[in-house]
Design an enzyme around this catalytic site. Structure first.
Site, PDB file in Angstrom:
ATOM      1  N   CYS A 196      64.711  -9.609  46.366  1.00 34.36           N
ATOM      2  CA  CYS A 196      63.913  -8.943  47.239  1.00 34.36           C
ATOM      3  C   CYS A 196      64.501  -7.606  47.845  1.00 34.36           C
ATOM      4  CB  CYS A 196      63.221  -9.827  48.268  1.00 34.36           C
ATOM      5  SG  CYS A 196      62.605 -11.032  47.488  1.00 34.36           S
TER       6      CYS A 196
HETATM    7  N1  CO8 Z   1      50.968 -28.301  50.065  1.00 45.65           N
HETATM    8  C1  CO8 Z   1      50.657 -29.136  50.904  1.00 45.65           C
HETATM    9  N2  CO8 Z   1      51.538 -29.276  51.642  1.00 45.65           N
HETATM   10  C2  CO8 Z   1      52.582 -28.418  51.301  1.00 45.65           C
HETATM   11  C3  CO8 Z   1      53.369 -27.785  50.300  1.00 45.65           C
HETATM   12  C4  CO8 Z   1      52.016 -27.503  49.657  1.00 45.65           C
HETATM   13  N3  CO8 Z   1      51.689 -27.021  48.474  1.00 45.65           N
HETATM   14  N4  CO8 Z   1      54.257 -27.338  49.984  1.00 45.65           N
HETATM   15  C5  CO8 Z   1      55.167 -27.460  51.622  1.00 45.65           C
HETATM   16  N5  CO8 Z   1      53.962 -28.456  51.705  1.00 45.65           N
HETATM   17  C6  CO8 Z   1      54.369 -29.643  53.071  1.00 45.65           C
HETATM   18  C7  CO8 Z   1      56.108 -29.581  53.502  1.00 45.65           C
HETATM   19  O1  CO8 Z   1      56.319 -31.018  53.111  1.00 45.65           O
HETATM   20  C8  CO8 Z   1      55.735 -29.960  54.742  1.00 45.65           C
HETATM   21  O2  CO8 Z   1      55.044 -31.506  55.224  1.00 45.65           O
HETATM   22  P1  CO8 Z   1      56.227 -31.819  56.915  1.00 45.65           P
HETATM   23  O3  CO8 Z   1      55.760 -32.000  57.819  1.00 45.65           O
HETATM   24  O4  CO8 Z   1      55.373 -33.300  56.857  1.00 45.65           O
HETATM   25  O5  CO8 Z   1      57.826 -32.306  56.898  1.00 45.65           O
HETATM   26  C9  CO8 Z   1      54.693 -28.901  55.357  1.00 45.65           C
HETATM   27  O6  CO8 Z   1      53.900 -28.806  54.831  1.00 45.65           O
HETATM   28  C10 CO8 Z   1      54.896 -27.827  56.224  1.00 45.65           C
HETATM   29  O7  CO8 Z   1      55.735 -26.786  55.105  1.00 45.65           O
HETATM   30  P2  CO8 Z   1      57.597 -25.963  55.218  1.00 45.65           P
HETATM   31  O8  CO8 Z   1      57.781 -26.370  56.621  1.00 45.65           O
HETATM   32  O9  CO8 Z   1      57.825 -26.244  54.054  1.00 45.65           O
HETATM   33  O10 CO8 Z   1      56.065 -24.702  55.521  1.00 45.65           O
HETATM   34  P3  CO8 Z   1      56.217 -23.061  56.625  1.00 45.65           P
HETATM   35  O11 CO8 Z   1      55.122 -23.164  57.154  1.00 45.65           O
HETATM   36  O12 CO8 Z   1      57.651 -23.238  57.138  1.00 45.65           O
HETATM   37  O13 CO8 Z   1      55.370 -22.819  55.458  1.00 45.65           O
HETATM   38  C11 CO8 Z   1      56.395 -21.174  53.712  1.00 45.65           C
HETATM   39  C12 CO8 Z   1      56.531 -22.211  53.489  1.00 45.65           C
HETATM   40  C13 CO8 Z   1      55.352 -20.350  52.970  1.00 45.65           C
HETATM   41  C14 CO8 Z   1      57.382 -21.044  52.362  1.00 45.65           C
HETATM   42  C15 CO8 Z   1      56.921 -20.381  54.677  1.00 45.65           C
HETATM   43  O14 CO8 Z   1      58.560 -21.134  55.109  1.00 45.65           O
HETATM   44  C16 CO8 Z   1      58.299 -18.840  54.187  1.00 45.65           C
HETATM   45  O15 CO8 Z   1      57.239 -18.016  53.659  1.00 45.65           O
HETATM   46  N6  CO8 Z   1      59.175 -18.870  54.870  1.00 45.65           N
HETATM   47  C17 CO8 Z   1      59.988 -17.153  54.338  1.00 45.65           C
HETATM   48  C18 CO8 Z   1      60.700 -17.161  53.254  1.00 45.65           C
HETATM   49  C19 CO8 Z   1      61.356 -16.138  52.270  1.00 45.65           C
HETATM   50  O16 CO8 Z   1      60.661 -15.315  52.786  1.00 45.65           O
HETATM   51  N7  CO8 Z   1      61.569 -15.757  51.538  1.00 45.65           N
HETATM   52  C20 CO8 Z   1      62.214 -15.248  50.851  1.00 45.65           C
HETATM   53  C21 CO8 Z   1      61.923 -15.730  49.141  1.00 45.65           C
HETATM   54  S1  CO8 Z   1      62.186 -14.229  48.458  1.00 45.65           S
HETATM   55  C22 CO8 Z   1      63.926 -13.456  47.499  1.00 45.65           C
HETATM   56  O17 CO8 Z   1      64.324 -13.177  48.575  1.00 45.65           O
HETATM   57  C23 CO8 Z   1      64.529 -14.375  46.392  1.00 45.65           C
HETATM   58  C24 CO8 Z   1      63.825 -13.275  45.118  1.00 45.65           C
HETATM   59  C25 CO8 Z   1      63.994 -13.686  43.922  1.00 45.65           C
HETATM   60  C26 CO8 Z   1      62.668 -13.881  43.444  1.00 45.65           C
HETATM   61  C27 CO8 Z   1      62.808 -14.730  42.302  1.00 45.65           C
HETATM   62  C28 CO8 Z   1      61.455 -15.234  41.416  1.00 45.65           C
HETATM   63  C29 CO8 Z   1      61.988 -17.149  41.642  1.00 45.65           C
END
Ligand code: CO8
Length: 373
Positions: A156
């Site tokens: 990214c």
């Molecule tokens: N719907 C409902 N519930 C869900 C969903 C969903 N879709 N997904 C997860 N849950 C549940 C989980 O199972 C969890 O349940 P429980 O508490 O019972 O275990 C609960 O919701 C909370 O889940 P999380 O802890 O995962 O939720 P977060 O509040 O942490 O949110 C995020 C998840 C949005 C992913 C967040 O953590 C985030 O954005 N983090 C930063 C990520 C980031 O910036 N990543 C960078 C990636 S980009 C990169 O560099 C890669 C580039 C490569 C690109 C390739 C393209 C394919």
């Protein structure tokens, strides 16, 4: 040494998009079908039932409402769940080349330049359609640029690293005009069957033109005051796709060669990395964070961006200070911070300073400090 200036930017947005509502409806149908087909194993405790996704969760956790994609129909086809991309012959431009050219043409037009003025093309993005010939050389060829071209991948943060490479080349005189192109087809490498990440990514392409100040035209121009890049190894965002996949024994599961992450850990670790990088960089340039008019941040998560901006500014940012595009585009990887720049820079006045900051897998982070001239 020349003074490097950003003289134009361009954006290509795929015309098709998918709302959270459409995405979740498709995913939840998949879950229902999967759980039905595996009912006996689930009952016996041999297979874990899949849980449904939710529109409310996606918006609350990320700020994303929709995403543009190169093929909506394939992603929402329950039996396919990925973009359907027609295979092209070797005598035709690739899809990445086509998207990159559309963004490049706009950047050149805005700068009042033609492809013949460009002698360095860098394609900087997360996923390349093939290893060689480089997508950058293909764009150089089909656009009609001179000089040389190469691809680079810093996830990214790629566009920030690409801008640094372009800035260094222009400053040293090894290039007269550098075009940094970020075509991202994230939908092709996203696991649309994984609830944790199926909502995260979208597709787009951006381009930025960098020229020395003595050649820069009279359009909207930004002098590059400085660039600073940083990397720090982490497995928390990973993609095991690679040329040895077919040789590996045993073979990897199909979902191991797609994007996967520990989102919570990424959030926690990348916020200090990005904010401290910007603070240190601004300090080294003698620019106070409070005097910065705009932060064009990588667009992965709205809550994350607000926290990063708060740590840098020492107070909550308003929407004009750290503009948001991820509500419409989702995470477009390296294109995200450049989309924010492209859409939100015209109102800055001469002397106003802004920071483009991108961060992601690696970990990798880049800060580019610019001043409107
Ligand atoms: N719907 C409902 N519930 C869900 C969903 C969903 N879709 N997904 C997860 N849950 C549940 C989980 O199972 C969890 O349940 P429980 O508490 O019972 O275990 C609960 O919701 C909370 O889940 P999380 O802890 O995962 O939720 P977060 O509040 O942490 O949110 C995020 C998840 C949005 C992913 C967040 O953590 C985030 O954005 N983090 C930063 C990520 C980031 O910036 N990543 C960078 C990636 S980009 C990169 O560099 C890669 C580039 C490569 C690109 C390739 C393209 C394919």
């Amino acid at each position: 040494m020349k003074t490097p200036v950003i003289t134009g930017s361009g954006l290509y947005t795929p015309p098709q998009s998918i709302s959270n509502e459409d995405l979740v409806a498709c995913y939840n149908q998949y879950v229902e079908r999967y759980n039905g087909e595996h009912a006996a194993e689930i009952e016996a405790g041999q297979v874990q039932a899949l849980a449904p996704s939710s529109v409310e969760f996606i918006y609350k956790a990320s700020g994303i409402r929709s995403r543009h994609v190169v093929d909506r129909e394939g992603v929402l086809d329950l039996d396919f769940m990925r973009p359907r991309i027609e295979m092209r012959g070797e005598d035709q431009p690739s899809l990445m080349c086509e998207m990159g050219m559309a963004a490049s043409r706009q950047a050149l037009e805005r700068a009042g330049r033609t492809p013949a003025d460009v002698d360095l093309v860098i394609v900087a993005c997360s996923n390349m359609q093939r290893p060689y010939p480089a997508i950058a050389v293909e764009i150089q060829h089909y656009l009609g640029c001179g000089g040389f071209a190469y691809d680079m991948n810093v996830a990214c943060a790629s566009a920030a690293f690409g801008i640094q490479a372009g800035v260094d080349a222009v400053r040293a005189g090894s290039a007269r005009a550098a075009l940094v192109v970020s075509p991202e087809i994230c939908s092709g490498h996203l696991n649309w069957r994984n609830r944790d990440c199926h909502f995260i990514f979208g597709d787009a392409a951006t381009a930025v033109l960098i020229e020395p100040s003595d050649r820069a035209g009279s359009g909207t121009r930004f002098e590059v005051l400085g660039t600073r890049m940083q990397t720090q190894f982490s497995n928390n965002i990973r993609n095991n796709f690679g040329f040895l996949n077919a040789c590996e024994v045993p073979q990897r599961a199909w979902d191991d060669v797609l994007f996967h992450q520990e989102g919570r850990k990424v959030f926690k670790e990348v916020v200090p990395l990005a904010s401290e990088l910007m603070l240190g960089h601004l300090d080294s340039l003698g620019v106070s964070p409070q005097s910065v008019r705009r932060f064009w941040l990588h667009q992965a998560n709205l809550n994350m961006n607000q926290l990063i901006a708060r740590k840098v500014l020492g107070r909550d940012p308003d929407v004009t200070e750290a503009p948001v595009i991820l509500d419409e585009y989702a995470n477009t990887s390296s294109a995200g911070s450049v989309i924010a720049f492209h859409k939100y820079h015209d109102d800055l006045q001469p002397g106003d300073v802004g920071v483009l900051c991108a961060f992601g897998a690696g970990y990798s982070a880049g800060s580019v400090v610019i001043k409107r001239i």
